[in-house]
Design a protein around this motif. Structure first.
Motif, mmCIF file in Angstrom:
data_model
loop_
_atom_site.group_PDB
_atom_site.id
_atom_site.type_symbol
_atom_site.label_atom_id
_atom_site.label_comp_id
_atom_site.label_asym_id
_atom_site.label_seq_id
_atom_site.Cartn_x
_atom_site.Cartn_y
_atom_site.Cartn_z
ATOM 1 N N GLU A 1 -61.598 -48.686 -25.831
ATOM 2 C CA GLU A 1 -62.521 -48.287 -26.884
ATOM 3 C C GLU A 1 -63.845 -49.028 -26.758
ATOM 4 O OE1 GLU A 1 -60.518 -49.045 -30.514
ATOM 5 O OE2 GLU A 1 -58.986 -47.503 -30.212
ATOM 6 N N GLU A 2 -64.922 -48.315 -27.060
ATOM 7 C CA GLU A 2 -66.268 -48.874 -27.096
ATOM 8 C C GLU A 2 -66.633 -49.580 -25.797
ATOM 9 O OE1 GLU A 2 -66.483 -51.325 -30.544
ATOM 10 O OE2 GLU A 2 -66.224 -49.661 -31.940
ATOM 11 N N GLY A 3 -66.153 -49.015 -24.666
ATOM 12 C CA GLY A 3 -66.514 -49.556 -23.366
ATOM 13 C C GLY A 3 -65.745 -50.794 -22.949
ATOM 14 N N ARG A 4 -64.777 -51.230 -23.764
ATOM 15 C CA ARG A 4 -63.983 -52.402 -23.416
ATOM 16 C C ARG A 4 -63.148 -52.097 -22.174
ATOM 17 N NH1 ARG A 4 -58.971 -54.602 -27.020
ATOM 18 N NH2 ARG A 4 -58.045 -52.714 -26.104
ATOM 19 N N LEU A 5 -62.987 -53.082 -21.297
ATOM 20 C CA LEU A 5 -62.150 -52.904 -20.124
ATOM 21 C C LEU A 5 -60.714 -53.255 -20.476
ATOM 22 C CD1 LEU A 5 -63.077 -52.046 -17.270
ATOM 23 C CD2 LEU A 5 -62.806 -54.428 -16.578
ATOM 24 N N ASP A 6 -59.781 -52.323 -20.200
ATOM 25 C CA ASP A 6 -58.375 -52.544 -20.537
ATOM 26 C C ASP A 6 -57.494 -52.823 -19.319
ATOM 27 O OD1 ASP A 6 -58.693 -52.385 -23.235
ATOM 28 O OD2 ASP A 6 -58.023 -50.305 -23.421
ATOM 29 N N GLY A 7 -58.064 -52.736 -18.126
ATOM 30 C CA GLY A 7 -57.258 -53.034 -16.952
ATOM 31 C C GLY A 7 -58.001 -52.755 -15.663
ATOM 32 N N PHE A 8 -57.453 -53.287 -14.583
ATOM 33 C CA PHE A 8 -57.992 -53.018 -13.248
ATOM 34 C C PHE A 8 -56.855 -53.139 -12.237
ATOM 35 C CE2 PHE A 8 -58.626 -57.587 -13.959
ATOM 36 C CZ PHE A 8 -57.996 -58.136 -12.853
ATOM 37 N N LEU A 9 -57.034 -52.476 -11.100
ATOM 38 C CA LEU A 9 -56.052 -52.554 -10.027
ATOM 39 C C LEU A 9 -56.748 -52.286 -8.698
ATOM 40 C CD1 LEU A 9 -53.060 -52.872 -9.171
ATOM 41 C CD2 LEU A 9 -52.827 -50.392 -9.437
ATOM 42 N N ALA A 10 -56.500 -53.174 -7.736
ATOM 43 C CA ALA A 10 -57.028 -53.011 -6.389
ATOM 44 C C ALA A 10 -55.931 -52.494 -5.473
ATOM 45 C CB ALA A 10 -57.574 -54.338 -5.870
ATOM 46 N N SER A 11 -56.312 -52.024 -4.288
ATOM 47 C CA SER A 11 -55.349 -51.696 -3.239
ATOM 48 C C SER A 11 -56.012 -51.892 -1.891
ATOM 49 C CB SER A 11 -54.823 -50.268 -3.375
ATOM 50 O OG SER A 11 -55.834 -49.313 -3.102
ATOM 51 N N ILE A 12 -55.169 -52.127 -0.892
ATOM 52 C CA ILE A 12 -55.637 -52.245 0.487
ATOM 53 C C ILE A 12 -54.773 -51.336 1.348
ATOM 54 C CG2 ILE A 12 -54.141 -54.270 0.878
ATOM 55 C CD1 ILE A 12 -56.235 -55.235 2.940
ATOM 56 N N CYS A 13 -55.389 -50.720 2.337
ATOM 57 C CA CYS A 13 -54.659 -49.893 3.294
ATOM 58 C C CYS A 13 -55.121 -50.287 4.691
ATOM 59 C CB CYS A 13 -54.901 -48.413 3.034
ATOM 60 S SG CYS A 13 -53.774 -47.341 3.942
ATOM 61 N N HIS A 14 -54.220 -50.955 5.428
ATOM 62 C CA HIS A 14 -54.528 -51.522 6.734
ATOM 63 C C HIS A 14 -53.204 -51.585 7.504
ATOM 64 C CE1 HIS A 14 -55.214 -54.819 9.641
ATOM 65 N NE2 HIS A 14 -56.477 -54.468 9.606
ATOM 66 N N PRO A 15 -53.222 -51.506 8.830
ATOM 67 C CA PRO A 15 -51.963 -51.564 9.581
ATOM 68 C C PRO A 15 -51.090 -52.782 9.277
ATOM 69 C CG PRO A 15 -53.722 -50.811 11.016
ATOM 70 C CD PRO A 15 -54.367 -51.191 9.714
ATOM 71 N N ALA A 16 -51.693 -53.889 8.835
ATOM 72 C CA ALA A 16 -50.912 -55.090 8.527
ATOM 73 C C ALA A 16 -50.556 -55.205 7.056
ATOM 74 C CB ALA A 16 -51.672 -56.344 8.948
ATOM 75 N N SER A 17 -51.127 -54.342 6.218
ATOM 76 C CA SER A 17 -50.926 -54.530 4.781
ATOM 77 C C SER A 17 -51.347 -53.281 4.031
ATOM 78 C CB SER A 17 -51.756 -55.731 4.301
ATOM 79 O OG SER A 17 -51.502 -56.033 2.961
ATOM 80 N N SER A 18 -50.379 -52.595 3.434
ATOM 81 C CA SER A 18 -50.669 -51.430 2.594
ATOM 82 C C SER A 18 -50.067 -51.712 1.224
ATOM 83 C CB SER A 18 -50.094 -50.153 3.206
ATOM 84 O OG SER A 18 -50.774 -49.823 4.397
ATOM 85 N N LEU A 19 -50.875 -52.253 0.341
ATOM 86 C CA LEU A 19 -50.397 -52.807 -0.922
ATOM 87 C C LEU A 19 -51.291 -52.409 -2.082
ATOM 88 C CD1 LEU A 19 -49.908 -56.485 0.308
ATOM 89 C CD2 LEU A 19 -48.046 -54.921 -0.239
ATOM 90 N N LEU A 20 -50.672 -52.278 -3.262
ATOM 91 C CA LEU A 20 -51.430 -52.247 -4.500
ATOM 92 C C LEU A 20 -51.470 -53.661 -5.052
ATOM 93 C CD1 LEU A 20 -49.975 -49.146 -6.416
ATOM 94 C CD2 LEU A 20 -51.641 -49.191 -4.545
ATOM 95 N N GLY A 21 -52.605 -54.021 -5.653
ATOM 96 C CA GLY A 21 -52.745 -55.327 -6.256
ATOM 97 C C GLY A 21 -53.892 -56.087 -5.607
ATOM 98 N N PRO A 22 -54.423 -57.067 -6.340
ATOM 99 C CA PRO A 22 -53.962 -57.535 -7.638
ATOM 100 C C PRO A 22 -54.388 -56.594 -8.757
ATOM 101 C CG PRO A 22 -55.936 -58.736 -7.000
ATOM 102 C CD PRO A 22 -55.571 -57.865 -5.838
ATOM 103 N N GLY A 23 -53.698 -56.764 -9.893
ATOM 104 C CA GLY A 23 -54.026 -55.956 -11.052
ATOM 105 C C GLY A 23 -53.738 -56.710 -12.335
ATOM 106 N N CYS A 24 -54.389 -56.272 -13.390
ATOM 107 C CA CYS A 24 -54.207 -56.880 -14.707
ATOM 108 C C CYS A 24 -54.471 -55.802 -15.751
ATOM 109 C CB CYS A 24 -55.169 -58.054 -14.873
ATOM 110 S SG CYS A 24 -55.036 -58.925 -16.441
#
Length: 310
Positions: free
Chosen positions: A214-237
């Motif tokens: 609401e009102e532009g407040r941030l309620d969460g985020f999540l990153a991901s990486i896609c690479h031959p050594a690492s295909s992961l979601l995160g970090p997130g909050c």
């Protein structure tokens, strides 16, 4: 003899040997204990760890080197953050088993953290009792259990059925201050430089989403990486389970046709059940551990292994 092992920090000329150490020693453990490799392809792929940690914090890889042979016996990355020191991937070469390599690397980082008056945090496999014992003897205490969940994302993507998903958008650099404050409020952590790095995505591996409230407040985020050594979601909050589900679904859909892994707090039943509905499966368990007291999370915190966060 252990006396021939000396610690020093890595140089760029060491990266090929470090990559091979990470690749082969990690696969050796998984083959012996799980019957499969965790890294596929060529050892050069695991240079990713050297590259990312060097980008974030230059000179933060400590090596154990056998002076008699000049071989690297072990390596460990560490990441000083505003609120804590994060212990990254640690590897000891099987040829140097019994020579205290991992113990000495860990002692170095604990000494560094004490000098900074910070706790050390990590996420480690609950199935690797050798590493658990190493950390436990050094004073680490578990504070969270995570389910490693895996999904082969269909080539056409996934059906995003969480109503909150309409509030998800790509992260922007101007979101970083709000992301930092959100994670500090929810999990007591601060690491804004990591978020800037993911969003800038100069190497093309990363993606990051945010969910607005609401009102532009941030309620969460999540990153991901896609690479031959690492295909992961995160970090997130995230503030709520529904925010987490919307962000996970969105990031999975970004990674169409890829096999992705992510860590879900085992005590968040609504999220876990939503992952099962996506046909995700459990592939491992990990423990969040810390040398100090950890306040209860006031929402959801999703760690990752690249770069490792707790």
């Amino acid at each position: 003899m252990e006396d021939s092992i000396r610690l020093r920090h890595a140089e760029k000329e060491d990266w090929d040997e470090i990559s091979a150490l990470i690749f082969h020693s990690t696969n050796a453990w998984y083959q012996a204990n799980r019957g499969h490799d965790i890294f596929t392809g060529e050892p050069a792929a695991t240079r990713l760890f050297c590259e990312v940690y060097e980008d974030l914090d230059p000179g933060r890889c400590v090596l154990a080197v056998d002076e008699e042979t000049s071989r690297i016996a072990g390596s460990c990355f560490y990441h000083p953050r505003e609120t804590h020191v994060s212990l990254g991937i640690m590897n000891a070469h099987p040829d140097f088993a019994g020579r205290g390599v991992a113990r000495r690397l860990l002692a170095y980082i604990l000494d560094f953290a004490r000098g900074e008056s910070k706790d050390v945090r990590l996420v480690s496999s609950a199935m690797n009792l050798d590493s658990f014992s190493l950390y436990n003897r050094a004073g680490f205490k578990p504070f969270a259990v995570y389910q490693d969940m895996i999904l082969d994302v269909p080539a056409e993507g996934i059906r995003i059925d969480c109503p909150q998903a309409k509030r998800v958008r790509d992260a922007r650099l101007e979101d970083v201050p709000a992301m930092v404050e959100l994670e500090h409020e929810v999990a007591g952590l601060r690491r804004g430089s990591d978020f800037e790095y993911f969003i800038r995505n100069e190497k093309g591996y990363w993606h990051m989403s945010v969910i607005e409230g609401e009102e532009g407040r941030l309620d969460g985020f999540l990153a991901s990486i896609c690479h031959p050594a690492s295909s992961l979601l995160g970090p997130g909050c995230m503030r709520s389970d529904q925010d987490a589900i919307a962000l996970i679904q969105t990031e999975l859909d970004v990674r169409k046709g890829k096999t992705m892994v992510w860590l879900v707090p085992s005590d968040r039943g609504e999220i876990v059940q939503a992952m099962y509905r996506l046909k995700a499966k459990n592939c491992e368990l990990h423990l969040g551990q810390s040398t100090g007291e950890v306040a209860p999370v006031k929402g959801i915190s999703m760690p990752t292994f690249m770069p490792e966060t707790a």
